[in-house]
Structure formats: C-alpha cells, structure tokens
Design an enzyme around this catalytic site. Structure first.
Site, PDB file in Angstrom:
ATOM      1  N   ASN A 114      38.887 -33.982  49.642  1.00 26.96           N
ATOM      2  CA  ASN A 114      38.908 -32.530  49.501  1.00 26.96           C
ATOM      3  C   ASN A 114      37.486 -32.016  49.392  1.00 26.96           C
ATOM      4  OD1 ASN A 114      41.701 -32.276  49.487  1.00 26.96           O
ATOM      5  ND2 ASN A 114      41.853 -32.382  47.266  1.00 26.96           N
ATOM      6  N   ARG A 149      45.732 -35.497  52.356  1.00 25.86           N
ATOM      7  CA  ARG A 149      44.901 -36.709  52.341  1.00 25.86           C
ATOM      8  C   ARG A 149      45.761 -37.970  52.423  1.00 25.86           C
ATOM      9  NH1 ARG A 149      41.613 -36.474  47.213  1.00 25.86           N
ATOM     10  NH2 ARG A 149      43.535 -35.493  46.523  1.00 25.86           N
TER      11      ARG A 149
END
EC number: 3.6.1.7
Length: 96
Positions: free
Chosen positions: A44, A26
C-alpha cells in the site's frame, strides 16, 4: 540465439488506483503472482494506491497485468500506471 533465450526475465512495476486498499487487493496480487511463478511484492502507498513489483518472463508479466486490471471482487480499479523496472532478486512474492 534470441534475446529471450539469453535473458528470460524482466521486471515491471504497476501503480494501481481506485478502491484498492482494504479490499484484499494485495492478497489477490500475491496469489496471482505466485500462481504465475513470479517474484516481487505488493504494498500500500500513502496516497491510496497499491504498488505491485514483479519479476519473471514477459508473457507471465502480461498475464499478471490483466489480472491486476480486474482485481478482486470488492475492488474498483480506476487506472494502472505500468513501468519497466530494474530487476531486483526476490525469492518469493511478498506483501509489504
């Protein structure tokens, strides 16, 4: 006047699978998107994938897609599902 001159932004959503959680994926997506001037988010998912949503010029979205396939050093991207998406306004690119 071409369509790109009227509407320069598009939105895309990617669902990235493989070893993409707990490896800085990320953060990697955020850095890449910010570098390209895109807005959106990376988060996520409960099933182990990472969702990346970005808004910007089509050429920059294509560049981001290539970066997402490579991922950060410790990731192992096994596949990406890409979808066109409705444009939602964000003022930056965030990690959720």
């Amino acid at each position: 006047m071409s369509k790109s001159a009227v509407s320069p932004s598009e939105a895309r959503r990617w669902y990235v699978r493989g070893r993409v959680q707990g490896v800085g994926y990320r953060d990697f997506a955020q850095r890449a998107a910010v570098q390209l001037g895109l807005t959106g988010y990376a988060r996520n998912l409960d099933d182990g994938r990472v969702e990346v949503y970005a808004v910007g010029p089509p050429s920059k979205l294509s560049e981001l897609a290539g970066m997402l396939y490579r991922g950060p050093r410790w990731s192992d991207v096994r596949g990406i599902e890409e979808q066109e998406a409705a444009i939602t306004s964000y003022d930056s690119f965030r990690i959720r």
